[in-house]
Design a protein around this motif. Structure first.
Motif, PDB file in Angstrom:
ATOM      1  N   GLN A 184       0.841  -1.189   0.000  1.00  0.00           N
ATOM      2  CA  GLN A 184       0.000   0.000   0.000  1.00  0.00           C
ATOM      3  C   GLN A 184       0.882   1.247   0.000  1.00  0.00           C
ATOM      4  N   ILE A 185       0.375   2.313  -0.600  1.00  0.00           N
ATOM      5  CA  ILE A 185       1.122   3.566  -0.625  1.00  0.00           C
ATOM      6  C   ILE A 185       1.385   4.025   0.809  1.00  0.00           C
ATOM      7  N   GLY A 186       2.629   4.351   1.071  1.00  0.00           N
ATOM      8  CA  GLY A 186       3.021   4.765   2.409  1.00  0.00           C
ATOM      9  C   GLY A 186       3.536   3.636   3.270  1.00  0.00           C
ATOM     10  N   ALA A 229      13.019   0.999   2.412  1.00  0.00           N
ATOM     11  CA  ALA A 229      12.188   1.418   1.283  1.00  0.00           C
ATOM     12  C   ALA A 229      10.800   1.816   1.754  1.00  0.00           C
ATOM     13  N   GLU A 230      10.161   2.670   0.940  1.00  0.00           N
ATOM     14  CA  GLU A 230       8.801   3.116   1.233  1.00  0.00           C
ATOM     15  C   GLU A 230       8.019   3.186  -0.079  1.00  0.00           C
ATOM     16  N   MET A 231       6.889   2.532  -0.091  1.00  0.00           N
ATOM     17  CA  MET A 231       6.041   2.470  -1.280  1.00  0.00           C
ATOM     18  C   MET A 231       5.435   3.840  -1.577  1.00  0.00           C
ATOM     19  N   VAL A 232       5.531   4.288  -2.858  1.00  0.00           N
ATOM     20  CA  VAL A 232       5.014   5.617  -3.204  1.00  0.00           C
ATOM     21  C   VAL A 232       3.920   5.582  -4.263  1.00  0.00           C
ATOM     22  N   PRO A 250       8.649   7.916   8.373  1.00  0.00           N
ATOM     23  CA  PRO A 250       8.002   7.990   7.057  1.00  0.00           C
ATOM     24  C   PRO A 250       8.563   9.153   6.250  1.00  0.00           C
ATOM     25  N   LEU A 251       8.692   8.954   4.948  1.00  0.00           N
ATOM     26  CA  LEU A 251       9.233   9.988   4.068  1.00  0.00           C
ATOM     27  C   LEU A 251       8.141  10.838   3.433  1.00  0.00           C
ATOM     28  N   ARG A 252       6.933  10.393   3.503  1.00  0.00           N
ATOM     29  CA  ARG A 252       5.833  11.040   2.788  1.00  0.00           C
ATOM     30  C   ARG A 252       5.629  12.485   3.239  1.00  0.00           C
ATOM     31  N   GLU A 253       5.668  13.388   2.266  1.00  0.00           N
ATOM     32  CA  GLU A 253       5.353  14.796   2.503  1.00  0.00           C
ATOM     33  C   GLU A 253       4.633  15.322   1.264  1.00  0.00           C
ATOM     34  N   ASP A 254       3.459  14.776   1.014  1.00  0.00           N
ATOM     35  CA  ASP A 254       2.676  15.190  -0.144  1.00  0.00           C
ATOM     36  C   ASP A 254       1.585  16.164   0.288  1.00  0.00           C
ATOM     37  N   GLU A 295      16.022  16.549   7.093  1.00  0.00           N
ATOM     38  CA  GLU A 295      15.202  16.887   8.259  1.00  0.00           C
ATOM     39  C   GLU A 295      13.723  16.777   7.896  1.00  0.00           C
ATOM     40  N   PRO A 296      12.933  16.044   8.676  1.00  0.00           N
ATOM     41  CA  PRO A 296      11.503  15.963   8.384  1.00  0.00           C
ATOM     42  C   PRO A 296      10.804  17.263   8.740  1.00  0.00           C
ATOM     43  N   LEU A 297       9.546  17.371   8.354  1.00  0.00           N
ATOM     44  CA  LEU A 297       8.767  18.537   8.759  1.00  0.00           C
ATOM     45  C   LEU A 297       8.796  18.663  10.278  1.00  0.00           C
ATOM     46  N   PRO A 298       9.003  19.858  10.798  1.00  0.00           N
ATOM     47  CA  PRO A 298       9.113  20.023  12.252  1.00  0.00           C
ATOM     48  C   PRO A 298       7.917  19.503  13.033  1.00  0.00           C
TER      49      PRO A 298
END
Length: 354
Positions: free
Chosen positions: A106-108, A137-140, A220-224, A349-352
């Protein structure tokens, strides 16, 4: 009179154990069972081949017929077919299970890779993990294997699918992480493409994911658009094309072909002008306006320098003017804008607020 101890038949004078077949010696005809066993062994008769081979050996032992070698060959060939069938079934089961693993992502969702080589376009077993645990890895998302609305058709081959994956997965990853500054070093788009057997079953999608070539990631890398807020989204979309084209110019400036540098510089000059318009049109929050105003002034000053660089007539002049334009990029004010909007200010750096 003959004594019974002589072993002769009193009626005919022959040995009591006499058999007409033995008098003629071993039979010289070929066993039909042996021939049939060989034939079925050659064509893959997995049931009849072994049965006929065993029957032939038993019959040959009883009658002395020829064909023992043929019967054994039939048994061996049948055994080879059994091994081939076992391998095919095993591989088919692996491919099906592997395809199901990929489709089930699944995405994410985060997971570990079976290997990390750049040539690894086919997945092995996949281990999913919580994104807060170390993973690679992370599914996108999924990329289409064909351009536009074309139909899948015949299997296009690995090279064609990889080419589609390079463009499709790059676009998907770009929208999955709107702020590339937040990506840890070594993270890049990767993909899994369907094999021919999966394609034949109707599994056409190219699985896209972000993977690290360095240390495992533990977030998590997701920043959409579902993660960032409205102001952050407006800003990231305003600067994205300009940031990408400027980064390309920087890479080419280090020693890339002059023709490519010239083309990239023209694109960058246009991108800076477009970014300036978007920044001026934005409705920015009060706490970010001072930094935005200062950076808009930097962009305004840099625009003509990029246009001059794009119009340079010699390679040396081009490189000199590109360096001048880079010096007016307003990096300090850009950093202040990112800080005011709550965006990443250092690489990885991730979102604060996450």
């Amino acid at each position: 009179m003959y004594s019974s101890g002589t072993g002769l038949d009193p009626a005919g004078g022959r040995p009591a154990e006499w058999d007409p077949d033995l008098e003629r010696g071993p039979r010289s005809d070929l066993s039909g069972f042996a021939v049939a066993s060989l034939v079925f062994g050659l064509i893959g008769g997995l049931l009849l081949g072994p049965l006929l081979g065993v029957a032939a050996l038993v019959k040959i032992k009883q009658t002395g017929q020829r064909g023992k070698g043929l019967a054994i060959a039939g048994l061996v060939l049948s055994g080879v077919w059994v091994l081939v069938l076992a391998v095919v079934v095993g591989v088919n089961k692996y491919v099906v299970n592997r395809a199901e693993d990929v489709v089930a992502l699944q995405i994410g969702q985060c997971f570990d890779l079976p290997s990390t080589g750049p040539e690894d376009v086919f997945p092995g077993p996949i281990t999913t993990l919580p994104c807060t645990q170390p993973h690679r890895a992370e599914m996108v998302g999924w990329a289409s294997p064909v351009e536009g609305r074309g139909t899948a058709g015949d299997y296009p081959g690995v090279a064609a699918l990889v080419q589609r994956a390079e463009t499709g997965c790059a676009t998907i990853s770009r929208n999955y992480v709107l702020d590339p500054v937040s990506l840890p070093a070594g993270v890049r788009p990767r993909w899994y493409i369907p094999r021919a057997a999966e394609w034949a079953r109707g599994s056409y999608g190219i699985t896209c994911f972000l993977a690290t070539d360095g240390a495992p990631v533990s977030r998590p890398l997701r920043e959409d658009a579902s993660i960032v807020n409205r102001d952050q989204l407006t800003f990231l979309l305003a600067i994205r094309d300009c940031a990408e084209s400027t980064a390309k110019v920087e890479a080419l400036l280090a020693g890339g072909p002059a023709a490519e540098l010239r083309s990239a510089t023209k694109q960058t000059a246009e991108a800076w002008s477009t970014m300036w318009l978007k920044l001026r049109a934005g409705a920015w929050p009060a706490e970010a306006q001072p930094a935005i105003i200062q950076w808009i002034a930097d962009v305004d000053a840099a625009q003509p320098l990029w246009q001059e660089a794009a119009a340079a007539t010699s390679d040396r002049d081009l490189r000199d003017k590109v360096r001048r334009a880079q010096q007016r990029s307003g990096a300090d004010h850009l950093l202040a804008v990112r800080r005011a909007l709550g965006l990443s200010t250092t690489r990885g750096e991730p979102l604060p607020h996450r």
